[in-house]
Design an enzyme around this catalytic site. Structure first.
Site, short mmCIF file in Angstrom:
data_model
loop_
_atom_site.label_atom_id
_atom_site.label_comp_id
_atom_site.label_asym_id
_atom_site.label_seq_id
_atom_site.Cartn_x
_atom_site.Cartn_y
_atom_site.Cartn_z
CE LYS A 93 -3.00 0.15 3.34
NZ LYS A 93 -3.73 0.46 4.61
CE LYS B 277 -2.13 -1.34 11.01
NZ LYS B 277 -2.68 -0.47 9.93
CG ASP C 222 -5.55 0.13 12.13
OD1 ASP C 222 -5.38 0.35 10.93
OD2 ASP C 222 -6.21 -0.84 12.55
CB SER D 11 0.69 9.22 7.49
OG SER D 11 -0.34 8.97 8.42
#
Ligand code: NDP
Ligand code: 2IT
Length: 449
Positions: A117, A129, A169, A381
């Site tokens: 992504k 993540k 998230d 971001s």
């Protein structure tokens, strides 16, 4: 599911063997590997350098204990994670998720998807993540603060604006990011704005970051429809979820002339045939921290709350799953198709099961995978990091314009990559391949590391 190319199959088998029981991670890896057959055929150098094997293996996986005390003095022990997956294109970048369902397999699936992504956005960011199985629901602000401080006390040693840059998230929004940033600043004695994104506007945040994932998802649908000269104008849209991504998908779809008739949470969904009142939704969710059932009540007789069901039974032209992984199954896809859906775009990460994606493909429904459709969040971001690095703060108009341009360019690149590799109209293949090639070329250039 599609078949795996014979050069790719052993890579998948190794992933299964090495990561037992991590079903979501297997699913995410398989979805990427399924589309790479034409890439390995064209690039034998990738196979020789074992790039697929290397990309599937995280650079670093961190697991740590997070002890904290609730308001009554009771001690709790949660588990914290950060998977620093790939830094070929830039510092590790990706969100933190606080939800009881978080485990290593979930963090790895999210980190793996994040690599591609982030690459597709064209920004200089690697993939990572993290998160915790901490459940913020029902916790006081003081409890959330103590948890965040304990979490960051361990995590801070792995972060840095040039090293690893988390964001929000599920379960991590402005409140949590504030506590996390405060503790990082306190421990390091550095006002290092670029170490986290999604910050508040008065302390280094960027305009449009909060809105960017949902807005970007709406722009991506508009781009997909635009290929055939169609648009969102006048269409009925189903949105699932009622968090950050869902709220701003609703807002932008409606600004583009669509009518969003549903939102949901884990207790059920709301059907609002006149169109969701997005200001009321923001009040209920962002200010009062309430549930969609509260929204239905405040809407009077206009909206109906349906407990324990999902939005996919409601007829609509476009579906935007914006809650969580595997929330839209093959059966749901069949219902949507029978009801005449023409486009689906993933605001959430991996919300559609492989069976659902196949059903959409076979029915000729436009399908935008999360790696493309929800990339507006992480792209913005990267804009926040850019503003922090130059100690600048852009206007709303400029920031939104940049997001629109990025989503336009991203759609073009994914669409053209699919055509180039013999899969016209297949946005899954286009996003996976476009992202993979960018990362693979950088890894080749860096040598065997
Ligand atoms: P929020 O925490 O703001 O909202 C999450 C929403 O999804 C809530 O309505 C929540 O309902 C629902 N939900 C979460 N887990 C479940 C579950 N297991 N079952 C049913 N409903 C669930 O998160 P975000 O809006 O930020 O994230 C939504 C999705 O978008 C995630 O997949 C995330 O990874 C993805 N995403 C987020 C980005 C961002 O910038 N925030 C960027 C790109 C993707 P409830 O309150 O009942 O739990
Ligand atoms: O899944 C995602 O892209 C996010 N949660 C946002 C990541 C980020 O670093 O902005």
């Amino acid at each position: 599911m599609r078949a795996l190319d014979e050069k790719v199959l052993p890579v998948y088998e190794t992933v299964l063997r090495r990561n037992p029981g991590e079903q979501e991670f297997h699913q995410a890896v398989r979805e990427v590997l399924e589309t790479l057959g034409p890439v390995v055929a064209k690039h034998p150098e990738y196979v020789e350098a074992k790039l697929l094997e290397r990309i599937c293996e995280p650079e670093r996986q961190i697991i740590f204990r997070v002890p904290w005390q609730d308001d009554r003095g009771e001690v709790h022990v949660n588990r914290g994670f950060r998977v620093e997956y790939n830094s070929a294109l830039g510092p590790y970048k990706g969100g933190l998720r606080f939800h009881p369902s978080v485990n290593l397999g979930i963090v790895k699936f999210l980190g793996f998807e994040q690599i591609f992504k982030n690459a597709v956005t064209g920004m200089p960011i690697g993939g990572g993540k993290g998160g915790s199985d901490f459940d913020p629901r029902g916790r006081s602000d003081a409890e959330v603060m103590r948890f965040c401080q304990s979490f960051m006390t361990e995590l801070h040693r792995f972060l840095g604006e040039h090293t690893d840059v988390p964001a929000g998230d599920i379960g991590v929004g402005a409140r949590e990011l504030g506590f996390l940033f405060g503790q990082y600043k306190r421990i390091t004695n550095r006002y290092e704005s670029g170490v986290l994104t999604g910050k508040g506007l008065s302390w280094g945040g960027a305009r449009v970051r909060k809105e960017a994932t949902g807005y970007g998802c709406a722009y991506f649908v508009q781009e997909m429809l635009g290929v055939d000269g169609r648009s969102l104008d006048g269409l009925d849209v189903l949105v699932s979820g009622s968090g950050n991504v869902a709220i701003y998908a609703v807002e932008k779809v409606q600004a583009l002339g669509g009518r969003v008739v549903t939102v949901s949470d884990s207790s059920g969904y709301v059907h609002d045939p006149d169109g969701i009142d997005v200001e009321l939704l923001k009040q209920v969710k962002e200010v009062d921290r309430g549930r969609v059932s509260d929204y239905a009540e405040l809407r009077g007789g206009r909206a109906r709350f349906v407990p324990d069901r999902q939005v996919w039974d409601v007829p609509g032209d476009v579906a935007l799953p914006c809650a969580t992984q595997n929330e839209l199954t093959g059966r749901d896809a069949a219902t949507l198709i029978a009801n005449g859906v023409i486009a689906v775009a993933e605001g959430a990460n991996m919300p559609c099961t492989p069976e659902a994606i196949r059903a959409f493909r076979e029915a000729g429904v436009l399908f935008g995978p999360g790696k493309a459709a929800n990339a507006g969040g992480v792209a913005t971001s990267a804009l926040e990091m850019q503003q922090n690095a130059s100690r600048d703060s852009w206007t709303w108009e400029h920031s939104e314009q940049r997001l629109r341009e990025i989503m336009h360019e991203l759609h073009r690149s994914v669409y053209e990559t699919a055509e180039e590799y013999g899969a016209p109209g297949d946005y899954v293949a286009g996003a996976n391949i476009a992202g993979f090639v960018r990362v693979a070329d950088a890894m080749l250039a860096h040598g065997l590391i």
